[in-house]
Scaffold this motif. Structure first.
Motif, short mmCIF file in Angstrom:
data_model
loop_
_atom_site.label_atom_id
_atom_site.label_comp_id
_atom_site.label_asym_id
_atom_site.label_seq_id
_atom_site.Cartn_x
_atom_site.Cartn_y
_atom_site.Cartn_z
N PHE A 262 0.55 -1.00 0.16
CA PHE A 262 0.14 -0.10 0.01
C PHE A 262 0.87 1.29 -0.45
O PHE A 262 2.48 1.20 0.37
CB PHE A 262 -1.46 -0.04 1.32
CG PHE A 262 -0.22 0.45 2.41
CD1 PHE A 262 0.26 -1.04 2.86
CD2 PHE A 262 -0.03 0.78 3.01
CE1 PHE A 262 0.76 -1.02 3.98
CE2 PHE A 262 0.25 1.65 4.86
CZ PHE A 262 1.04 0.24 5.07
N ASN A 263 0.22 2.24 -0.20
CA ASN A 263 1.10 3.50 -0.06
C ASN A 263 0.47 4.41 0.73
O ASN A 263 -0.33 4.52 0.59
CB ASN A 263 0.77 4.02 -1.00
CG ASN A 263 0.98 3.51 -2.59
OD1 ASN A 263 1.74 2.77 -2.46
ND2 ASN A 263 0.74 3.75 -3.88
N PRO A 265 0.34 8.39 1.48
CA PRO A 265 -0.03 9.51 1.05
C PRO A 265 0.22 10.40 1.68
O PRO A 265 -0.27 11.07 2.56
CB PRO A 265 -2.24 9.82 0.56
CG PRO A 265 -2.36 8.63 1.34
CD PRO A 265 -1.33 7.67 2.54
N GLN A 281 -7.59 9.87 0.48
CA GLN A 281 -6.67 8.71 -0.61
C GLN A 281 -6.74 7.72 0.53
O GLN A 281 -5.97 6.55 0.28
CB GLN A 281 -5.81 10.24 -0.53
CG GLN A 281 -4.53 9.16 -1.74
CD GLN A 281 -5.80 9.08 -2.86
OE1 GLN A 281 -6.03 10.05 -3.59
NE2 GLN A 281 -5.01 7.97 -4.23
N GLU A 282 -6.79 7.78 2.24
CA GLU A 282 -6.43 6.81 3.23
C GLU A 282 -7.77 5.83 2.63
O GLU A 282 -7.54 4.91 2.99
CB GLU A 282 -5.88 7.38 4.12
CG GLU A 282 -5.05 7.84 4.72
CD GLU A 282 -4.93 8.38 5.81
OE1 GLU A 282 -4.84 7.82 6.87
OE2 GLU A 282 -3.25 9.02 6.05
N ARG A 284 -9.19 4.94 0.16
CA ARG A 284 -8.84 4.00 -0.81
C ARG A 284 -7.44 2.91 -0.75
O ARG A 284 -6.90 1.44 -0.66
CB ARG A 284 -8.43 4.21 -2.11
CG ARG A 284 -9.80 4.89 -2.78
CD ARG A 284 -9.09 6.26 -3.51
NE ARG A 284 -9.53 7.36 -4.02
CZ ARG A 284 -11.07 7.42 -4.73
NH1 ARG A 284 -11.90 6.07 -4.92
NH2 ARG A 284 -11.61 9.06 -4.76
N GLU A 285 -6.32 4.06 -0.03
CA GLU A 285 -5.61 2.81 0.80
C GLU A 285 -5.56 1.17 1.74
O GLU A 285 -5.18 0.41 1.46
CB GLU A 285 -4.31 3.57 0.79
CG GLU A 285 -3.57 4.41 0.07
CD GLU A 285 -3.22 3.70 -0.82
OE1 GLU A 285 -2.48 2.68 -1.08
OE2 GLU A 285 -2.91 4.35 -1.99
N SER A 286 -6.34 2.16 2.48
CA SER A 286 -6.79 1.25 3.26
C SER A 286 -8.09 -0.27 2.40
O SER A 286 -7.76 -1.35 3.33
CB SER A 286 -7.82 1.92 4.12
OG SER A 286 -6.85 2.33 5.16
N LYS A 288 -6.47 -1.03 0.12
CA LYS A 288 -6.11 -2.29 -0.65
C LYS A 288 -5.80 -3.22 0.71
O LYS A 288 -5.90 -4.28 0.10
CB LYS A 288 -5.12 -1.22 -1.06
CG LYS A 288 -5.58 -0.87 -2.10
CD LYS A 288 -3.89 -0.58 -2.62
CE LYS A 288 -3.53 0.58 -3.54
NZ LYS A 288 -2.49 1.45 -3.48
#
Lengths: 409, 172
Positions: A262-263, A265, A281-282, A284-286, A288
């Protein structure tokens, strides 16, 4: 008898500017009962017209003595207190506490339990950010955002109820693993959430991200520089919006976070809008991380087999005398922890959530201290609100994302 | 940024909310319409009985010891075969839960060695004063399956000796 101390104005003069003493600027209380302070926070504002000259946060209205209370309970029983610190991140609080206890007594955690812990804490992070984006919208007069965010949060709370039986105060993560294995409906419920949630984030973005009124309220407001953020111990999304790439999930991985791709942000602007973008953005990352953890959810036990710390399964109590003794010992006395002190931290939705535990050889902690992100993040408010309008303070305060239960413990 | 872009974005947002006008509501009309709780839901406590009507609670006070909120008070007395409440030697002669102190963590349920106390589905608790928030044993105990199965009752001697039954691991 308690002595009532006489206070004089001299003691508090330094808090405000010289102009306040002559009556040139006005002192105004925002809170403790104010809908935009997100809890019971009092902000003493010194105003020059509508412009904020100075803001002094006054905390302690929600003080519950959680830390002290935990010292009076065994390690096992004290866990219920940590749910009630930061009520937006209950699973994360449980995780941080359990990691600390496991580190203190050197307890193993099965792979499956670790993966489920990750799924649930990430879902909780999304739920917390949902409340944040909802109330943030509400504070800036975007009412629909609040309704949409709570609709999605309901799906997550339902998953928590499915696993633990409680929507908020879960106490699902226990020292040595989990309370019970997840039910059969769990996977389908999480997959359903993964399927519908990205579309819903797009909807939020349709509503807010480029909305001209929203932009006017946020762009360039409450600029937090990298240096100020670091010197005040700001962590979490607020720090990452100021250009510092610091996330404990990457920097000090726990519970197997190193396996997930994961990235983190990061934005460099440091204003209220950047903090909003980082959190969006978090989402979407969470998501993932949740998907990856769910895809490779290993089979196996969800609790450590160490009977000195973890109660035996129910099927053994009725047939094994030793199990019955362990069961009674653990629920009455608890387990002893060595005379040592440890600190362990996790990345909560608000930043670094750390717990310091000191054992004295007995079954109760000698000292418990929480390093809560909201407390440190709040300390930066006086620095960043100066020169802004009162209406902007509402947005800035919301963008920092404080939970008062997390501050007054 | 063109002059029109803010307008386009505003319309996009308004369109988003407008679309929901034709969607089904997600809210429940409580209390007329109630949401079903999940099987693991931790609500009001129930003291269970065996199929033969005997009480599962043996008055060991482990629930009271495990309770982080000190909400439970148990006092045990001796069973006899003339007046039997539960299998084994002892039964709970007093069993009280203070529903204002209780935090519904379910530790009592986890600690109970006979599966006597179970957190049920009822979440609609209300009291008019603090005293009535203390639920006595009569309120907590499950009703008997048939009238002749009430406790205490006279039983054959030497049958109900074992107080901790064999149990299965919970799966729901």
């Amino acid at each position: 008898m308690a002595q009532i101390e006489e206070v004089s104005i001299e003691q508090y003069k330094h808090l405000v500017s010289e102009r306040a003493l002559t009556g040139e600027t006005m002192l105004l209380n925002m809170g403790p009962q104010h809908p935009s302070t997100h809890g019971v926070l009092r902000l003493l504002l010194e105003l020059d017209g509508e412009v904020i000259v100075n803001a002094i946060p006054d905390i302690g209205f929600l003080h519950t003595g959680v830390e002290k209370n935990m010292e009076a309970k065994t390690y096992q029983k004290a866990e219920v207190m940590c749910d009630r610190l930061d009520y937006m991140n209950t699973v994360g609080n449980n995780l941080s506490y359990c990691l600390a206890v496991e580190k203190l007594v050197d307890l193993d955690v099965p792979e499956r339990a670790q993966a489920i812990r990750v799924v649930l804490t990430e879902l909780q992070r999304i739920a917390s950010h949902l409340v944040w984006v909802g109330t943030f919208g509400l504070d800036l007069a975007a009412m629909s955002m609040f309704l949409y965010a709570f609709r999605e949060r309901e799906l997550i709370l339902d998953i928590l109820e499915l696993c633990s039986g409680q929507r908020m105060m879960t106490t699902y993560i226990r020292p040595g693993g989990l309370w019970r294995d997840v039910p059969v409906e769990f996977e389908a419920a999480v997959r359903n959430f993964i399927k519908i949630f990205p579309k819903r984030v797009d909807e939020y973005e349709n509503l807010l991200t480029k909305n001209p009124i929203f932009l006017d309220r946020l762009l360039g407001i409450g600029k937090l520089t990298k240096e100020t953020a670091l010197s005040h111990g700001v962590t979490g999304p607020s720090l990452r919006a100021s250009g510092v790439n610091w996330d404990l999930r990457k920097a000090r991985p726990y519970s197997g976070y190193e396996q997930y791709d994961f990235n983190v942000p990061v934005r460099t602007e440091g204003d209220t809008y950047a903090r909003y973008l980082v959190r969006i953005q978090e989402f979407r990352e969470s998501l993932k991380i949740v998907e990856q953890a769910l895809n490779k959810l290993p089979m196996g036990p969800v609790r450590s087999d160490n009977r000195k710390f973890v109660p035996p399964p129910r099927s053994e109590i009725g047939v094994s005398m030793e199990s019955l003794i362990h069961h009674f010992k653990l629920w009455t006395e608890g387990f002893p922890a060595p005379k040592a002190s440890i600190y362990s931290a996790v990345e909560s939705p608000r930043g670094e959530l750390g717990v310091y535990l000191e054992g004295d050889g007995g079954p109760k902690p000698y000292r418990v201290h929480w390093r809560t992100p909201s407390f440190d993040n709040l300390s930066v408010i006086p620095k960043i609100v100066k020169g802004h309008l009162v209406a902007d303070l509402v947005g800035i305060l919301a963008s920092i994302d404080i939970v008062l239960g997390d501050i007054d413990r | 940024m063109s002059v029109l872009e803010p307008v386009v974005e505003l319309v996009r947002g308004l369109g988003q909310t407008f679309r929901y006008l034709f969607d089904r509501p997600v809210t429940y009309q409580y209390p007329e319409q109630k949401r079903e709780v999940r099987p693991r839901f931790r609500g009001r406590h129930v003291l269970k009985r065996y199929d033969n009507g005997l009480e599962k609670c043996i008055g060991c006070s482990l629930c009271a010891a495990a309770c982080p909120a000190d909400a439970i008070f148990v006092e045990a007395s001796e069973n006899t075969d003339e007046k039997r409440f539960s299998p084994g030697e002892r039964y709970a002669s007093t069993y009280e839960i203070n529903m204002l102190r209780c935090i519904y963590c379910g530790f009592c349920e986890d600690a109970c060695p006979t599966e006597a106390i179970v957190l049920g589905d009822n979440y609609e608790l209300s009291f008019t004063d603090r005293r009535s928030a203390i639920y006595p044993k009569e309120m907590l105990l499950e009703p008997v399956p048939t009238v002749d199965m009430t406790t205490p009752r006279k039983v054959e001697t030497g049958v109900y000796k074992r107080s901790v039954p064999e149990m299965k691991d919970p799966t729901d």
